[in-house]
Design an enzyme around this catalytic site. Structure first.
Site, mmCIF file in Angstrom:
data_model
loop_
_atom_site.group_PDB
_atom_site.id
_atom_site.type_symbol
_atom_site.label_atom_id
_atom_site.label_comp_id
_atom_site.label_asym_id
_atom_site.label_seq_id
_atom_site.Cartn_x
_atom_site.Cartn_y
_atom_site.Cartn_z
ATOM 1 N N ASP A 4 0.859 -1.175 0.000
ATOM 2 C CA ASP A 4 0.000 0.000 0.000
ATOM 3 C C ASP A 4 0.901 1.233 0.000
ATOM 4 O OD1 ASP A 4 -2.599 1.334 0.428
ATOM 5 O OD2 ASP A 4 -3.169 -0.596 1.283
ATOM 6 N N ASP B 212 -3.338 4.472 -2.230
ATOM 7 C CA ASP B 212 -4.467 4.933 -1.435
ATOM 8 C C ASP B 212 -4.998 6.271 -1.959
ATOM 9 O OD1 ASP B 212 -5.909 4.397 1.156
ATOM 10 O OD2 ASP B 212 -5.163 6.401 1.598
ATOM 11 N N GLU C 234 -6.532 3.628 -5.897
ATOM 12 C CA GLU C 234 -7.873 3.698 -5.309
ATOM 13 C C GLU C 234 -8.500 5.039 -5.687
ATOM 14 O OE1 GLU C 234 -10.015 3.307 -0.955
ATOM 15 O OE2 GLU C 234 -8.307 4.627 -1.252
ATOM 16 N N HIS D 158 -10.962 -4.051 2.799
ATOM 17 C CA HIS D 158 -10.914 -3.720 4.233
ATOM 18 C C HIS D 158 -11.819 -2.538 4.602
ATOM 19 C CE1 HIS D 158 -8.334 -0.861 2.296
ATOM 20 N NE2 HIS D 158 -8.308 -0.134 3.384
ATOM 21 N N ASP D 159 -12.394 -1.876 3.601
ATOM 22 C CA ASP D 159 -13.289 -0.743 3.868
ATOM 23 C C ASP D 159 -14.753 -1.110 3.641
ATOM 24 O OD1 ASP D 159 -11.185 0.999 4.408
ATOM 25 O OD2 ASP D 159 -10.985 1.591 2.310
HETATM 26 C C1 NOJ Z 1 -8.693 4.566 1.863
HETATM 27 C C2 NOJ Z 1 -8.330 3.415 2.714
HETATM 28 O O1 NOJ Z 1 -8.665 2.236 2.061
HETATM 29 C C3 NOJ Z 1 -9.038 3.598 4.024
HETATM 30 O O2 NOJ Z 1 -8.930 2.467 4.850
HETATM 31 C C4 NOJ Z 1 -8.487 4.822 4.693
HETATM 32 O O3 NOJ Z 1 -9.240 5.105 5.857
HETATM 33 C C5 NOJ Z 1 -8.534 6.044 3.776
HETATM 34 N N1 NOJ Z 1 -8.155 5.746 2.429
HETATM 35 C C6 NOJ Z 1 -7.605 7.110 4.267
HETATM 36 O O4 NOJ Z 1 -6.279 6.732 4.032
#
Ligand code: NOJ
Length: 612
Positions: A111, A217, A276, A354-355
Site C-alpha cells: 500500500d 491509497d 484507489e 478492508h473498507d
Molecule cells: C482509503 C483506505 O482504504 C481507508 O482504509 C483509509 O481510511 C482512507 N483511504 C484514508 O487513508
C-alpha cells in the site's frame, strides 16, 4: 490474442501477467499473530504463505505495515515511510517475507499512502513548527476566516470524510491545516515538487527492496481545486459539507501521475499498480488513470458497485444502507465490464476489501440456509468477470458481518465511531434525551461498517479462531467454531474448496479473463446472467440472486445453431437436470442462490468440469 507490444496501446486483449493475476488482500492486523500480542504480523503472514499459494493466488497486497500511530489503522503513516511498525515486525522480517513470497513464485504489492501522512510524521512536525519552516508548504495551510461576530472559522466548509471540519487549527502557528480524513492525517501539498520528489524516493526505496508494485491509497485526491472554494450545501442541517467535487480527480492529478510513471514506475519491469479512486463515478474521468496511452497506472478501484447499497443523493452515506435491485447492480457491473475496451481500459474486479462489509452479508444471504450457497454464487460472479481479480482475506471461507447483538463498543473503526457519536450528539441536541435510541444507527452499522472486514481471520475452531494465543485487538466473529479454514480445507463441498476450483478454472480459460462481456436478460430481477466471448470461446454465467427456485432460458445464440454444445464448467449445486436435458430445452431450473458457468467451443482447456 496478440502479444505485439504495439497493440498494447489499444487492445484489451493483449496479455499481461497482471491482468491474469489473482490478487489476495491481507489486512495485516487481523491475518495471523505469530508472537501472541493479539495483533497479526509479518512473520504470521510468512507462516501462511503455503496456504495462500495453495489457494491459487498470484499476488499479495498488504494494507499498510509502515510505522504509524494507527489512528486510521496504518493509513496514517508516521516518522518515516521506510520503517515497519513494530506491531508488525521489522525491516528484516519484511525482507524475509518478500523472499518467502518470491520463492513461491508469488508477488507482493504494498500500500502506498501519499495523499496524507500522519501528523506525527517528521515532515509534518517540521511543517507545523513555524510558518517559515522550509517544509511549511509541504502541507496545505490556510489562515482562518472570521464570521460577523468575529468568531474564528475554518478556511472553507469542507467536511472531513470521517466527520467534522476538514481543517484543524494549529495554535502555535495560528493557521489551519487540511485533513480530508482524521486530524491525524494532514494532506500533503502535491503542488510542491519537493513533496513529489520525496514520494518518488520512497517508492524507489520499496521497489529496490524487491516489491512488485503498489496499491495507491486515494490517489485521485492528490490534486485539489485551486482556491479551495466552499462546497455547495448538500445537507442544510450540517455545518460542514461534502466536497469531493473540489478534491477528487483534481486539475493536476494526471500531470502528477504521469510524472510518477516517468520518474519511477517506467524504470522498473513487470510492476503492478492499482490506484484507489473513491468519491466519483465519472467513468471517463476514472478511465484517464488507466488508459494505456496515458502512461499512468494499470488499474483503478472504482466504487460504483460498492456504493449501490449506500444512501444519499450521490450514494455518499455508506453507513445508512439502502435497498438495491438486482437490475441496478447488473447495470453497474455491465457498464464497467464493457467500458472503453477498445481503448484498453482494464477493470479491477472486487466485491470486498478492508473498507467494506462482508459481501455475503451485503449481496448474498448470510442466513445459515443460504450462506455457503450465496458465498459460492458471489465467487462465481467475481471469477467470471473480465479484469484483474481481487480477493479479500476471509472471502474465500465466506466470512460474514458480525452479529447485530454486538454493542457499539466492539466496533473499532474511527469512521464508525465518529459517525455514531455525531448522530448521538445531534439527537441529544434535539432533545431526545441523554441516552437517545440509537438502534436504527446500529442497524446500519451492522450492515455496512468497515469493521466487519477487520475481525480476525478464522483459521480454526480453537481459542480466538487460531488467530492468536492472546486477546485479539478486535473481537473474533462469533461463528468461528463452524466457519474456519480448518473445517473447510479438506471438505470438497466447502466455500474454500469451491474458490480453489474457480481459480483453477479461471487460469485455464482465457475467455474468463479477457473475453467480451454481454448481459443476458437484463430486466430479470432474479437472475444475473451474462455471456463472455473470446474468439470462438464462449462462457455463460447464470446466477440466481434469490432464495427461490427460478427458471431461466438461455437464448439461442445468433452465431450458433443452438446451445447444443454448452458444457457445464462449474456449478455450486448439483444440477438437477442432466446435461442432455439442458440441451433439449435450453431452460435451466436453478435452486436458491444457485450459479452455473457453461462454456461453448474450445474454452475450458484441460476439460475442466467441476461441480462442488
Ligand atoms: C482509503 C483506505 O482504504 C481507508 O482504509 C483509509 O481510511 C482512507 N483511504 C484514508 O487513508
Amino acid at each position: 490474442m496478440s502479444n505485439d507490444p504495439d497493440t498494447a496501446k489499444t487492445s484489451p486483449l493483449v496479455r499481461a501477467w497482471w491482468k491474469e493475476a489473482i490478487v489476495y488482500q491481507i489486512y495485516p492486523s487481523s491475518f495471523y499473530d505469530s508472537n501472541d500480542d493479539g495483533i497479526g504480523d509479518l512473520n504470521g503472514i510468512c507462516l501462511k504463505l503455503d496456504y495462500l499459494k495453495n489457494l491459487g493466488i498470484d499476488v499479495l497486497w498488504l494494507s499498510p505495515i509502515y510505522k504509524s500511530p494507527q489512528k486510521d489503522m496504518g493509513y496514517d503513516m508516521y516518522s518515516d515511510y521506510r520503517d515497519i511498525d513494530q506491531r508488525y515486525g521489522t525491516l528484516d522480517d519484511c525482507d524475509r517475507l518478500v523472499r518467502g513470497i518470491h520463492d513461491r513464485g508469488l508477488k507482493l504489492m504494498m500500500d502506498l499512502v501519499v495523499n496524507h501522512t500522519s501528523d506525527e510524521h517528521e515532515w509534518f512536525k517540521e511543517s507545523r513548527s513555524s510558518r517559515t519552516n522550509p517544509k511549511r508548504s509541504w502541507y496545505i495551510w490556510r489562515p482562518p476566516k472570521y464570521d460577523e461576530q468575529g468568531n474564528r472559522r475554518p478556511p472553507n466548509n469542507w467536511r472531513s470524510v470521517f466527520q467534522g471540519s476538514a481543517w484543524e487549527w494549529d495554535e502555535n502557528t495560528q493557521e489551519y491545516y487540511l485533513h480530508l480524513y482524521v486530524p491525524g492525517q494532514p494532506d500533503l501539498n502535491w503542488e510542491n515538487s519537493e513533496v513529489r520528489n520525496a514520494v518518488w524516493d520512497l517508492m524507489r526505496f520499496w521497489l529496490d527492496r524487491g516489491i512488485d508494485g503498489f496499491r495507491m491509497d486515494v490517489i485521485n485526491l492528490i490534486s485539489k481545486v485551486p482556491g479551495l472554494p466552499d462546497a455547495p450545501i448538500a445537507n442544510p442541517r450540517e455545518e460542514y459539507q461534502p466536497a469531493p467535487m473540489y478534491y477528487a480527480n483534481g486539475p493536476r492529478v494526471h500531470e502528477y501521475l504521469k510524472e510518477m510513471n516517468k520518474e519511477v514506475l517506467s524504470k522498473y519491469d513487470r510492476l503492478v499498480t492499482v490506484g484507489e479512486a473513491p468519491f466519483t463515478h465519472d467513468m471517463r474521468a476514472l478511465a484517464e488513470y488507466v488508459l494505456p496511452d496515458n502512461h499512468e497506472l494499470n488499474m483503478i478501484f472504482q466504487f460504483e458497485l460498492m456504493d449501490v447499497d449506500s444512501s444519499g443523493k450521490t450514494r455518499d452515506n455508506p453507513l445508512v444502507p439502502r435497498e438495491w435491485k438486482l437490475t441496478e447492480f447488473k447495470e453497474v457491473v455491465n457498464r464497467w465490464q464493457t467500458y472503453l475496451r477498445g481503448e484498453g481500459f482494464w477493470n479491477s474486479v472486487y466485491i470486498q476489501n478492508h473498507d467494506q462489509a462482508r459481501a455475503v452479508s451485503r449481496f448474498g444471504n448470510d442466513s445459515p440456509r443460504w450462506r455457503a450457497a450465496s458465498a459460492k454464487m458471489l465467487a462465481m460472479l467475481e471469477v467470471a468477470q473480465t479484469g484483474t481479480l481481487y480477493i479479500y482475506q476471509g472471502e474465500e471461507i465466506g466470512m460474514e458481518n458480525v452479529p447485530r447483538s454486538w454493542p457499539i463498543e466492539e466496533y473499532k473503526d474511527i469512521a464508525t465511531i465518529n459517525y455514531y457519536n455525531r448522530i448521538r450528539d445531534e439527537r441529544i441536541a434535539d432533545g431526545k434525551g441523554e441516552d437517545p435510541d440509537m438502534s436504527d444507527v446500529l442497524n446500519g452499522i451492522q450492515k455496512k461498517a468497515r469493521d466487519h472486514a477487520r475481525t480476525p481471520m478464522q483459521w480454526d475452531g480453537s481459542k480466538n479462531a487460531g488467530f492468536s494465543n492472546s486477546v485479539p485487538w478486535m473481537r473474533v466473529n462469533d461463528d468461528y467454531l463452524s466457519w474456519n479454514v480448518a473445517s473447510q480445507i479438506d471438505d470438497n463441498n466447502s466455500v474454500l474448496s469451491f474458490w480453489k476450483k474457480l481459480l483453477r478454472i479461471r487460469k485455464r480459460n482465457d475467455v474468463l479473463v479477457y473475453g467480451d462481456f454481454e448481459l443476458i436478460d437484463e430486466p430479470n430481477e432474479n437472475v444475473f446472467a451474462f455471456k463472455r466471448t473470446l474468439d470462438s470461446q464462449i462462457a455463460i454465467a447464470v446466477l440466481n440472486f434469490t432464495t427461490k427456485d427460478v427458471e431461466f432460458a438461455i437464448p439461442k445464440m445468433a452465431d450458433r445453431s443452438s446451445t447444443e454444445q454448452l458444457r457445464l464448467l462449474i456449478s455450486n449445486n448439483k444440477p438437477e437436470l442432466s446435461e442432455s436435458e439442458i440441451l433439449a430445452g435450453n431452460t435451466l431450473r436453478l435452486g436458491g442462490y444457485e450459479g452455473r458457468i457453461y462454456v461453448l467451443g474450445d474454452a475450458g482447456t484441460g476439460g475442466v468440469h467441476t461441480v462442488g
